[in-house]
Design a protein around this motif. Structure first.
Motif, PDB file in Angstrom:
ATOM      1  N   ILE A 164       8.902   6.108  -0.451  1.00 18.14           N
ATOM      2  CA  ILE A 164       8.536   5.219   0.663  1.00 18.14           C
ATOM      3  C   ILE A 164       9.272   3.886   0.561  1.00 18.14           C
ATOM      4  O   ILE A 164       9.733   3.349   1.563  1.00 18.14           O
ATOM      5  N   TYR A 165       9.432   3.386  -0.670  1.00 16.44           N
ATOM      6  CA  TYR A 165      10.118   2.092  -0.814  1.00 16.44           C
ATOM      7  C   TYR A 165      11.558   2.200  -0.307  1.00 16.44           C
ATOM      8  O   TYR A 165      12.067   1.302   0.374  1.00 16.44           O
ATOM      9  N   ALA A 166      12.203   3.339  -0.626  1.00 15.89           N
ATOM     10  CA  ALA A 166      13.598   3.524  -0.193  1.00 15.89           C
ATOM     11  C   ALA A 166      13.678   3.487   1.336  1.00 15.89           C
ATOM     12  O   ALA A 166      14.610   2.911   1.914  1.00 15.89           O
ATOM     13  N   LEU A 167      12.676   4.071   2.001  1.00 18.84           N
ATOM     14  CA  LEU A 167      12.657   4.044   3.474  1.00 18.84           C
ATOM     15  C   LEU A 167      12.339   2.639   4.010  1.00 18.84           C
ATOM     16  O   LEU A 167      12.927   2.198   4.992  1.00 18.84           O
ATOM     17  N   ARG A 168      11.417   1.955   3.326  1.00 19.03           N
ATOM     18  CA  ARG A 168      11.082   0.580   3.752  1.00 19.03           C
ATOM     19  C   ARG A 168      12.319  -0.308   3.679  1.00 19.03           C
ATOM     20  O   ARG A 168      12.565  -1.146   4.551  1.00 19.03           O
ATOM     21  N   ASP A 169      13.069  -0.089   2.628  1.00 19.18           N
ATOM     22  CA  ASP A 169      14.267  -0.893   2.392  1.00 19.18           C
ATOM     23  C   ASP A 169      15.264  -0.801   3.557  1.00 19.18           C
ATOM     24  O   ASP A 169      15.893  -1.789   3.909  1.00 19.18           O
ATOM     25  N   PRO A 178       0.280  -4.936   3.769  1.00 17.19           N
ATOM     26  CA  PRO A 178      -0.439  -3.755   3.257  1.00 17.19           C
ATOM     27  C   PRO A 178       0.480  -2.777   2.513  1.00 17.19           C
ATOM     28  O   PRO A 178       0.057  -2.162   1.529  1.00 17.19           O
ATOM     29  N   LEU A 179       1.724  -2.671   2.951  1.00 14.02           N
ATOM     30  CA  LEU A 179       2.635  -1.759   2.246  1.00 14.02           C
ATOM     31  C   LEU A 179       2.997  -2.310   0.865  1.00 14.02           C
ATOM     32  O   LEU A 179       3.108  -1.558  -0.104  1.00 14.02           O
ATOM     33  N   ILE A 180       3.157  -3.623   0.753  1.00 11.83           N
ATOM     34  CA  ILE A 180       3.437  -4.221  -0.567  1.00 11.83           C
ATOM     35  C   ILE A 180       2.203  -4.031  -1.459  1.00 11.83           C
ATOM     36  O   ILE A 180       2.294  -3.612  -2.617  1.00 11.83           O
ATOM     37  N   ALA A 181       1.024  -4.345  -0.895  1.00 11.75           N
ATOM     38  CA  ALA A 181      -0.213  -4.252  -1.688  1.00 11.75           C
ATOM     39  C   ALA A 181      -0.420  -2.823  -2.199  1.00 11.75           C
ATOM     40  O   ALA A 181      -0.749  -2.618  -3.375  1.00 11.75           O
ATOM     41  N   SER A 182      -0.205  -1.839  -1.345  1.00 15.19           N
ATOM     42  CA  SER A 182      -0.452  -0.451  -1.786  1.00 15.19           C
ATOM     43  C   SER A 182       0.614  -0.003  -2.775  1.00 15.19           C
ATOM     44  O   SER A 182       0.335   0.748  -3.711  1.00 15.19           O
ATOM     45  N   SER A 183       1.845  -0.491  -2.603  1.00 13.72           N
ATOM     46  CA  SER A 183       2.923  -0.136  -3.525  1.00 13.72           C
ATOM     47  C   SER A 183       2.604  -0.653  -4.933  1.00 13.72           C
ATOM     48  O   SER A 183       2.673   0.083  -5.926  1.00 13.72           O
ATOM     49  N   ILE A 184       2.222  -1.918  -5.013  1.00 14.40           N
ATOM     50  CA  ILE A 184       1.914  -2.500  -6.332  1.00 14.40           C
ATOM     51  C   ILE A 184       0.659  -1.848  -6.913  1.00 14.40           C
ATOM     52  O   ILE A 184       0.629  -1.391  -8.061  1.00 14.40           O
ATOM     53  N   MET A 185      -0.393  -1.788  -6.114  1.00 16.12           N
ATOM     54  CA  MET A 185      -1.686  -1.346  -6.645  1.00 16.12           C
ATOM     55  C   MET A 185      -1.712   0.146  -6.981  1.00 16.12           C
ATOM     56  O   MET A 185      -2.402   0.553  -7.907  1.00 16.12           O
ATOM     57  N   SER A 186      -0.966   0.978  -6.244  1.00 16.88           N
ATOM     58  CA  SER A 186      -0.989   2.418  -6.570  1.00 16.88           C
ATOM     59  C   SER A 186      -0.483   2.622  -7.993  1.00 16.88           C
ATOM     60  O   SER A 186      -1.016   3.443  -8.746  1.00 16.88           O
ATOM     61  N   LYS A 187       0.522   1.830  -8.400  1.00 14.59           N
ATOM     62  CA  LYS A 187       1.076   1.979  -9.761  1.00 14.59           C
ATOM     63  C   LYS A 187       0.108   1.424 -10.803  1.00 14.59           C
ATOM     64  O   LYS A 187      -0.004   1.949 -11.907  1.00 14.59           O
ATOM     65  N   LYS A 188      -0.607   0.382 -10.459  1.00 18.45           N
ATOM     66  CA  LYS A 188      -1.603  -0.185 -11.408  1.00 18.45           C
ATOM     67  C   LYS A 188      -2.792   0.763 -11.560  1.00 18.45           C
ATOM     68  O   LYS A 188      -3.334   0.914 -12.646  1.00 18.45           O
ATOM     69  N   ALA A 206      10.755 -16.673  -5.691  1.00 17.39           N
ATOM     70  CA  ALA A 206       9.832 -15.534  -5.683  1.00 17.39           C
ATOM     71  C   ALA A 206      10.004 -14.664  -4.454  1.00 17.39           C
ATOM     72  O   ALA A 206      10.570 -15.073  -3.442  1.00 17.39           O
ATOM     73  N   PHE A 207       9.476 -13.457  -4.551  1.00 18.74           N
ATOM     74  CA  PHE A 207       9.434 -12.506  -3.453  1.00 18.74           C
ATOM     75  C   PHE A 207       8.569 -13.064  -2.310  1.00 18.74           C
ATOM     76  O   PHE A 207       8.875 -12.923  -1.135  1.00 18.74           O
ATOM     77  N   MET A 208       7.473 -13.734  -2.668  1.00 17.08           N
ATOM     78  CA  MET A 208       6.582 -14.365  -1.685  1.00 17.08           C
ATOM     79  C   MET A 208       6.992 -15.830  -1.565  1.00 17.08           C
ATOM     80  O   MET A 208       6.865 -16.588  -2.526  1.00 17.08           O
TER      81      MET A 208
HETATM   82  N1  URA Z   1       6.798  -4.754  -5.806  1.00 19.78           N
HETATM   83  C1  URA Z   1       6.436  -3.464  -5.635  1.00 19.78           C
HETATM   84  O1  URA Z   1       6.167  -2.737  -6.585  1.00 19.78           O
HETATM   85  N2  URA Z   1       6.383  -2.988  -4.368  1.00 19.78           N
HETATM   86  C2  URA Z   1       6.663  -3.731  -3.293  1.00 19.78           C
HETATM   87  O2  URA Z   1       6.588  -3.246  -2.189  1.00 19.78           O
HETATM   88  C3  URA Z   1       7.047  -5.066  -3.498  1.00 19.78           C
HETATM   89  C4  URA Z   1       7.099  -5.559  -4.770  1.00 19.78           C
END
Ligand code: URA
Length: 434
Positions: A164-169, A178-188, A206-208
């Motif tokens: 999904i990240y590759a497609l977002r890119d 929400p896509l950033i939040a789910s990307s980070i949190m799914s891995k945590k 920073a990214f933000m």
């Molecule tokens: N870090 C991530 O792991 N995912 C994002 O989408 C942005 C920053």
């Protein structure tokens, strides 16, 4: 169920059901949905967002797309600290041994640096012989033995995030909160832990880039924690200047060791102490964050965190003597002093530019394939608020290769904004969201 109907619902702002989200993501994972449909779903999400319920379902479906790591043999309070990436961010190097010496443990995935930001893996890999855990068994074993376990990020954890990240890119949908939040949190959430502490960097490097957006991201990640029964705490920390003084892998290890000896810059101290205090609070040892300071000061004075650090290095294959002898770390052949071209107050340091100045000489990666030189980097001698005189040294470049050092020097000079007043006070911790 049809994917086109799900896209249409999202486009029109309706809340998707759990079944719809699971269907969409699981079918995509099995390559049964073409990328153009997911791309269009991502764009619809970019504009319509997700409710908290949708976000929890989306994140959990992502998390369940790969391996889940559990540590049945570890009976310590497990802290997973994650940073969204900054310049000079050696927080893990200092934090993990302090947590270990306070009876907690860290067992987490760590990343490599890319672009102007550094990565924890690269910092530890500057230590000759140092090996990261490659499997969950190795991670568990070293975390049990030393209180610290770091594993390189694995393709088996949340493989859906990579797709999904590759497609977002390539669809301009990376900035969706929400896509950033789910990307980070799914891995945590794919790793067992008792508290997840997210250090969301905010500002120039920073990214933000703004506090409002970072706060929004923090709230959504805390909401995911609530919806999945996990403790999530977010620190919003300032990246409007590099953290501490050193940028570059071996240089950051040295600064980390010095911090464990009690020689710590005030900004790094505030970030580390806040995160340790949040961990102590999550564990139930303290009620207020302010109670953490004395506990941390006292434990650093005993020298225990430094011993835990040395033991972690030894058990990981490195030479623990580095804590006493920095010449055992890679050292750059040359040093170039960068002198101020005017007198005044440092009112701003363009942090992203400083990160790039370190990258161009080879301390960081321009692309994922770039080879980095662990010895080199930049020492920031003057920080925001400091007074400088014309020709005073504001930074030092540690380098091996002559060809880019002048470019790096120009970039550093360009990063320093020197004026008569400070445009904004750099407060290391901007907010905490729990
Ligand atoms: N870090 C991530 O792991 N995912 C994002 O989408 C942005 C920053």
């Amino acid at each position: 169920m049809r994917v086109v109907d799900i896209i249409q619902s999202k486009r029109d702002g309706f809340e998707l059901s759990t079944q719809e989200i699971e269907f969409l993501l699981n079918e995509y994972m099995q390559e049964k949905v073409p990328e153009y449909q997911i791309a269009s779903f991502l764009m619809a999400t970019y504009f319509q967002g997700m409710t908290d319920r949708e976000l929890v379902d989306f994140t959990m479906t992502m998390r369940n797309s790969g391996d889940i790591i559990e540590f049945p043999k570890i009976n310590k309070f497990l802290v997973d600290k994650h940073s969204t990436g900054g310049v000079g961010d050696k927080v893990t190097v200092v934090l993990a041994p302090i947590l270990a010496s306070l009876g907690m443990a860290t067992a987490k995935l760590s990343g490599k640096g890319l672009g102007h930001t550094g990565g924890t893996i690269d910092k530890f890999e500057s230590i000759e012989g140092f090996n990261f855990s490659n499997t969950k068994e190795e991670l568990s074993e070293i975390a049990m033995k030393t209180g610290i376990g770091l594993m390189g990020s694995s393709d088996k954890i949340v493989p859906l995030d990579k797709k999904i990240y590759a497609l977002r890119d390539v669809t301009a949908t990376v900035p969706s909160i929400p896509l950033i939040a789910s990307s980070i949190m799914s891995k945590k959430l794919a790793i067992q832990n008792d508290v997840i502490i997210l250090d969301v960097k905010v500002g120039d490097g920073a990214f933000m880039k703004t506090l409002d957006i970072a706060r929004e991201l923090a709230k959504r990640m805390v909401a995911i924690g609530k919806g999945t029964n996990r403790q999530v705490k977010v620190v919003l920390s300032n990246m409007d200047e590099p953290l501490g003084h050193n940028i570059g892998n071996a240089l950051e290890i040295i600064e980390g060791i010095e911090a464990l000896k009690g020689n710590i810059s005030s900004d790094l101290k505030e970030v580390v102490y806040t995160i340790v205090s949040l961990a102590l609070k999550a564990k139930g040892d303290i009620k207020e964050i302010s109670e953490g300071k004395k506990i941390i000061d006292d434990i650093i004075k005993t020298g225990k965190p430094l011993e835990y650090f040395a033991n972690f290095i030894k058990e990981s294959g490195g030479n623990p003597e580095i804590i006493n002898d920095y010449s055992l770390l890679p050292t750059a052949k040359n040093v170039l002093e960068v002198k101020s071209i005017s007198s005044g107050l440092v009112s701003k340091i363009k942090t992203e530019e400083i990160g790039k100045a370190a990258m161009v000489i080879g301390a960081g990666r321009e692309t994922k394939e770039s080879i980095i030189d662990h010895a080199i980097g930049i020492k920031i001698l003057k920080k925001v608020g400091d007074r400088v005189e014309k020709d005073e040294v504001i930074a030092k470049i540690y380098y091996n290769d002559d060809s880019k050092v002048n470019v790096s020097k120009e970039m550093i000079l360009e990063s320093y904004v020197i004026g008569n007043e400070i445009s904004s006070v750099v407060t290391p911790i901007l907010d905490i969201v729990e």
